[in-house]
Design an enzyme around this catalytic site. Structure first.
Site, PDB file in Angstrom:
ATOM      1  N   ALA A 114       0.998  -1.289   0.038  1.00 21.46           N
ATOM      2  CA  ALA A 114       0.080  -0.040  -0.060  1.00 21.46           C
ATOM      3  C   ALA A 114       0.862   1.197  -0.001  1.00 21.46           C
ATOM      4  O   ALA A 114       2.123   1.213   0.172  1.00 21.46           O
ATOM      5  CB  ALA A 114      -0.822  -0.025   1.312  1.00 21.46           C
ATOM      6  N   LYS A 115       0.379   2.288  -0.167  1.00 21.22           N
ATOM      7  CA  LYS A 115       0.991   3.673  -0.156  1.00 21.22           C
ATOM      8  C   LYS A 115      -0.015   4.781   0.141  1.00 21.22           C
ATOM      9  O   LYS A 115      -1.240   4.562  -0.386  1.00 21.22           O
ATOM     10  CB  LYS A 115       1.947   3.891  -1.456  1.00 21.22           C
TER      11      LYS A 115
END
Ligand code: NAD
Length: 426
Positions: A114-115
């Site tokens: 994720a980011k």
């Protein structure tokens, strides 16, 4: 005399999501991945764009744009940092989230990728404004995060203080006291892990030691050039100098310094603290920051930002090893040029994985409520990095591909195997 036209790097080459897609497709083709699986893994699982209203100190109301992207949750909860920077874009966050998927798979920790990011300039914001922004962003993405769902961490422009605000905001929302495992990179006194702050730099040093051993060279004979003197670059410089490497040049956004006998890193850090810059350091000469990257050396360690080694300058690089401390410092167009010149690449998804590895340790410790001493953290980090380095290099040798392609193939292979074992929920 006719002036030489500036060499312009095509805009597409600099789009991180296009870079990520290009490398994904190369690995998928070599692995013979079918169209359906390709579609699944080139489409992020979840993307959220949020508007974040923040009251500024001067009484104005500003609305910031934030993102959270979960690329894959096949191998575990999504994991990835939050970036505060003026040039954050959805494409950049998407790319970074997919790199997290492959990175966690390469170092074999049980996470997806994720980011997150917020378009803002933290350098001109007060502490109060940053706290209000961080808390409102956290509440805007609250359904997406959680210790078993998605665990953020710091990235460019964010730090352990902000992670403490995220932890507090989340805890109050879910009516718990201290839900420490929701975020990593926290202060050690608040559920953080010993050794987390220097983990990425330490990981870079470990893989450089492995690469040198493979090339039959001792660290004391190795000349190193590091771009970026922040968390990753500064820590790598400090630990590597201590371990005997000769750091001959440090490159920053406002200039570079060089000393053929090796820089005194502690003194350079002190100089930067006192003057705000690395330039004009008494123990070195100032040199051009672009030329510094092309000097002959054993190890070039880009640890600042994306798109540093491109089709424009790749042919000029004279390093034997490139250790990618930053995410995405080399564009796909530069890859064949470096390969042609036999540069040994330690790709970002391997080289800078020390940070997420100790973040994983932090999450494990938070869930246990029992904390390890620093020696144990370092020992376990070393085990992970050394194993992953050899997994990648052996994979490259076995499949006759370069290290970057091997790392991408290995990561992809592991993610697909998890998807096949889980099957599709319908
Ligand atoms: P940081 O902000 O602490 O340090 C970055 C440094 O690079 C700063 O000193 C900055 O002045 C310098 N810099 C900026 N632009 C530059 C330019 N054009 N030329 C030379 N220097 C420049 O950030 P960081 O945490 O060290 O992260 C650096 C890179 O490493 C990023 O790509 C980040 O995503 C990646 N990374 C960081 C971690 C981590 O744990 N911090 C983990 C994995 C990857």
């Amino acid at each position: 005399m006719i002036a030489e036209a500036p060499v312009v790097v095509p805009a597409n080459e600099l789009n991180p999501w296009i870079s990520a897609e290009t490398r994904f497709n190369q690995a998928a083709t070599l692995l013979g991945i079918d169209d359906g699986m390709r579609k699944m893994l080139s489409t992020p699982t979840r993307e959220l764009t949020v508007a974040i209203p923040v009251l500024l100190d001067d009484g104005r109301l500003e609305v910031f744009t934030g993102y959270r992207v979960q690329h894959s949750i096949a191998r575990g909860p999504a994991k990835g940092g939050i970036r505060f920077a003026p040039d954050v874009s959805l494409d950049e966050v998407r790319a970074l989230s997919s790199w997290m998927t492959w990175k966690c798979a390469v170092v074999n920790i049980p996470y997806g990728g994720a980011k997150g990011g917020v378009i803002c300039d933290p350098s001109i914001m007060s502490d109060g404004e940053l706290e209000r922004l961080t808390r409102r962003y956290t509440s805007a993405i609250i359904e997406m995060i959680g210790p078993e769902i998605d665990i953020p961490a710091p990235d460019l422009g964010t730090n352990e203080r902000m992670m403490a605000w995220i932890m507090d905001t989340y805890s109050m929302h879910v009516r718990q006291a201290t839900a420490t495992a929701v975020v990593t990179g926290k202060p050690v006194s608040l559920g953080g892990s010993k050794g987390r702050a220097e983990a990425t730099g330490r990981g870079c040093m470990i893989v450089c030691q492995q690469a040198l051993a493979k090339l039959g060279k001792a660290p004391s004979e190795a000349e190193v050039i590091i771009q970026g003197f922040g968390n990753v670059g500064g820590t790598s410089a400090r630990l590597m100098a201590k371990a005997g490497f000769k750091i001959v040049s440090i490159v920053e956004w406002d200039g570079a310094v060089y000393n053929a006998h090796g820089l005194d890193i502690e003194k350079l850090m002190q100089h930067r603290r006192e003057t705000g810059s690395i330039v004009d350091f008494a123990g070195a000469e100032n040199i051009d920051k672009d030329e510094a990257l092309t000097l002959e050396c054993d190890i070039l360690l880009p640890a600042a930002k994306e798109n540093v080694i491109t089709s424009r300058n790749a042919a000029k690089i004279r390093a034997k090893v490139i250790c990618e401390g930053a995410n995405g410092p080399t564009t796909p167009a530069a890859d064949p040029i470096l390969r042609e010149n036999n540069v040994f690449i330690i790709p970002d998804i391997l080289a800078n994985a020390g940070g997420v590895s100790v973040s994983y340790f932090e999450w494990v410790q938070d869930r246990m409520g029992y904390f390890w001493n620093e020696e144990l953290v370092i020992q376990r980090l070393e085990e992970i990095m050394v194993t992953a380095f050899h997994d990648v290099v052996n994979y490259a040798e076995k499949h006759k591909v370069d290290n970057r392609t091997a790392a991408n193939m290995l990561g992809l292979d592991r993610v697909i195997s998890a998807i096949k074992l889980r099957g599709l929920y319908a």
